[in-house]
Enzyme design. Structure first.
Site, PDB file in Angstrom:
ATOM      1  N   ASP A 214       0.890  -1.159   0.000  1.00 39.49           N
ATOM      2  CA  ASP A 214       0.000   0.000   0.000  1.00 39.49           C
ATOM      3  C   ASP A 214       0.926   1.206   0.000  1.00 39.49           C
ATOM      4  O   ASP A 214       1.682   1.408   0.960  1.00 39.49           O
ATOM      5  CB  ASP A 214      -0.871   0.010   1.247  1.00 39.49           C
ATOM      6  CG  ASP A 214      -2.009  -1.000   1.196  1.00 39.49           C
ATOM      7  OD1 ASP A 214      -1.971  -1.895   0.325  1.00 39.49           O
ATOM      8  OD2 ASP A 214      -2.921  -0.898   2.033  1.00 39.49           O
ATOM      9  N   HIS A 273       4.979  -7.086   0.340  1.00 37.94           N
ATOM     10  CA  HIS A 273       4.639  -8.354  -0.305  1.00 37.94           C
ATOM     11  C   HIS A 273       5.439  -8.541  -1.587  1.00 37.94           C
ATOM     12  O   HIS A 273       5.963  -7.586  -2.164  1.00 37.94           O
ATOM     13  CB  HIS A 273       3.140  -8.381  -0.607  1.00 37.94           C
ATOM     14  CG  HIS A 273       2.274  -8.308   0.621  1.00 37.94           C
ATOM     15  ND1 HIS A 273       1.464  -9.341   1.027  1.00 37.94           N
ATOM     16  CD2 HIS A 273       2.108  -7.327   1.544  1.00 37.94           C
ATOM     17  CE1 HIS A 273       0.828  -9.004   2.141  1.00 37.94           C
ATOM     18  NE2 HIS A 273       1.206  -7.772   2.475  1.00 37.94           N
ATOM     19  N   SER A 363       8.374   4.888   5.014  1.00 39.91           N
ATOM     20  CA  SER A 363       9.519   4.150   4.503  1.00 39.91           C
ATOM     21  C   SER A 363       9.308   3.877   3.025  1.00 39.91           C
ATOM     22  O   SER A 363       8.272   4.216   2.450  1.00 39.91           O
ATOM     23  CB  SER A 363       9.710   2.859   5.294  1.00 39.91           C
ATOM     24  OG  SER A 363       8.459   2.322   5.690  1.00 39.91           O
TER      25      SER A 363
END
Length: 412
Positions: A214, A273, A363
């Site tokens: 995301d 992911h 990040s």
């Protein structure tokens, strides 16, 4: 991130066509910038007398809050940085982000801690030396990042979860565990929360590559395109990012490869992911470094390559379909506590499978793929590459599992 629609942007900021606004006036700030950053971090503690379990009283405060001048919004900063409120009132400070599938852009206001960190990094070196004696800027930012990790690892920090959900409009129906669950022993446990298995389905089965996080995404067919349009740091190279000599076989394999940069804001789901079906090659390799902000306005500065300077960890993936390599680089940032991996050497991962997570802080993930592996989706390429010379690209808002590209036809 605090978001505004373009119709709400009633103050100046940025060049037409730029994805960012708010660099104006940065050089005009003076005062006790380092002390202001420290105080912002301390006020994020639930034990601070003025915190009141309101996350906007600490590092989650945004400059548009401060500009309002209300009694509850960071007026204590005037003691340290007298010009900051007038600057926030005069300019919007943040970044535009494109909403996929529409012509809409939204504006994300920059948190106060990121703005202070950027000022210290680019304008405050001599000033911080005077304030901090022999301490270097790098030490200051590292100390405050570790301090924030301590605050959000404390059991008391659980009290910030409701305010965090309210401030960032977190969709609690996606959570594997409800907000009040004892699974969240501190705020950090909620920050890197798990989602329900069906919350991030992999889309476009005929596209072999999906979003790793995301995030706000830019993609480039070749690394040199990223250096032209986005990563402006003069010292950025693939070997520098990977912490390897340019003669290393991996660096040679990735030379001329494709690049994707996924930027996670504090409000995002912070597990990352796999973007493809692959096998984990060896153990992750940690590279020590700094704790500079990775806000786009820092990434776009020519004087410093924050991505290669920061603490980061490199995971190597072998793409099943092409037998080619993907370097998956998790980059820490200002106030990021740690980078954790949840896979091991030899693990087989499918698109959308979890690889790891970041503890507190915004990040970035940078993925570099060998040449010829991927054709990025055309809408992402168009947003990332500006229409006019001298302009910057714009990031696209993404979710885990959304398509980012497919294999070239001649590779299938």
């Amino acid at each position: 991130m605090a978001q505004l629609n373009e119709s709400e942007l009633n103050k100046p900021g940025g060049v037409e066509g730029s994805g960012q606004v708010g660099m104006q006036g940065m050089e005009m700030l003076d005062g006790m910038i380092a002390e202001a950053l420290k105080e912002t971090v301390e006020r994020s503690s639930p034990q601070h007398a003025d915190n009141r379990n309101d996350i906007t009283q600490g590092i989650h405060g945004h400059l548009h809050h401060f500009a309002s001048g209300g009694p509850a919004h960071h007026l204590w900063l005037n003691k340290f940085v007298p010009q900051l409120q007038s600057l926030a009132a005069k300019y919007h400070v943040g970044n535009y982000v494109a909403i996929r599938g529409t012509d809409e852009r939204i504006f994300e206001s920059m948190p106060i801690y990121a703005r202070l960190g950027m000022h210290i990094l680019f304008y405050g070196r001599e000033q911080v030396k005077l304030l901090e004696g022999s301490k270097r800027i790098e030490s200051l930012l590292m100390e405050q990042s570790k301090r924030e990790g301590q605050i959000y690892d404390s059991p008391e920090s659980r009290s910030h979860i409701p305010s965090f959900i309210h401030t960032y409009n977190i969709n609690t129906s996606e959570l594997l565990y409800p907000p009040e669950s004892p699974a969240y022993k501190n705020f950090n446990h909620f920050f890197y929360r798990k989602l329900k298995p069906d919350a991030r389905p992999v889309q476009n089965p005929d596209h072999e590559f999906c979003s790793a996080a995301d995030s706000r995404l830019v993609v480039y067919p070749a690394v040199h395109d990223a250096q032209t349009f986005w990563i402006k740091g003069n010292e950025f190279t693939v070997p520098a990012l990977l912490g390897l000599d340019k003669s290393d076989p991996l660096c040679r394999a990735l030379e001329g490869g494709s690049l994707a940069s996924f930027r996670l804001a504090p409000s995002d789901y912070h597990r990352f992911h796999s973007l493809a079906d692959a096998t984990v090659v060896g153990k992750p390799r940690d590279i020590p470094g700094q704790y500079f902000t990775v806000n786009p306005q820092a990434v776009n500065e020519k004087g410093l390559d924050v991505l290669s300077a920061n603490k980061r960890s490199v995971l190597l993936l072998n793409h099943d379909a092409t037998n080619k390599k993907i370097a998956f680089v998790a980059v820490g940032a200002l106030l990021v506590g740690s980078i954790q991996w949840t896979v091991s050497a030899g693990s087989k991962v499918r698109r959308g499978d979890e690889l790891g997570f970041f503890a507190y802080g915004g990040s970035t993930i940078v993925a570099i793929l060998e040449p010829g592996m991927v054709e990025w989706d055309s809408d992402l390429v168009a947003n990332s590459s500006p229409p006019k010379r001298g302009q910057l690209g714009i990031e696209t808002m993404m979710k885990v599992g959304w398509s980012v590209g497919k294999m070239p036809k001649d590779k299938k």
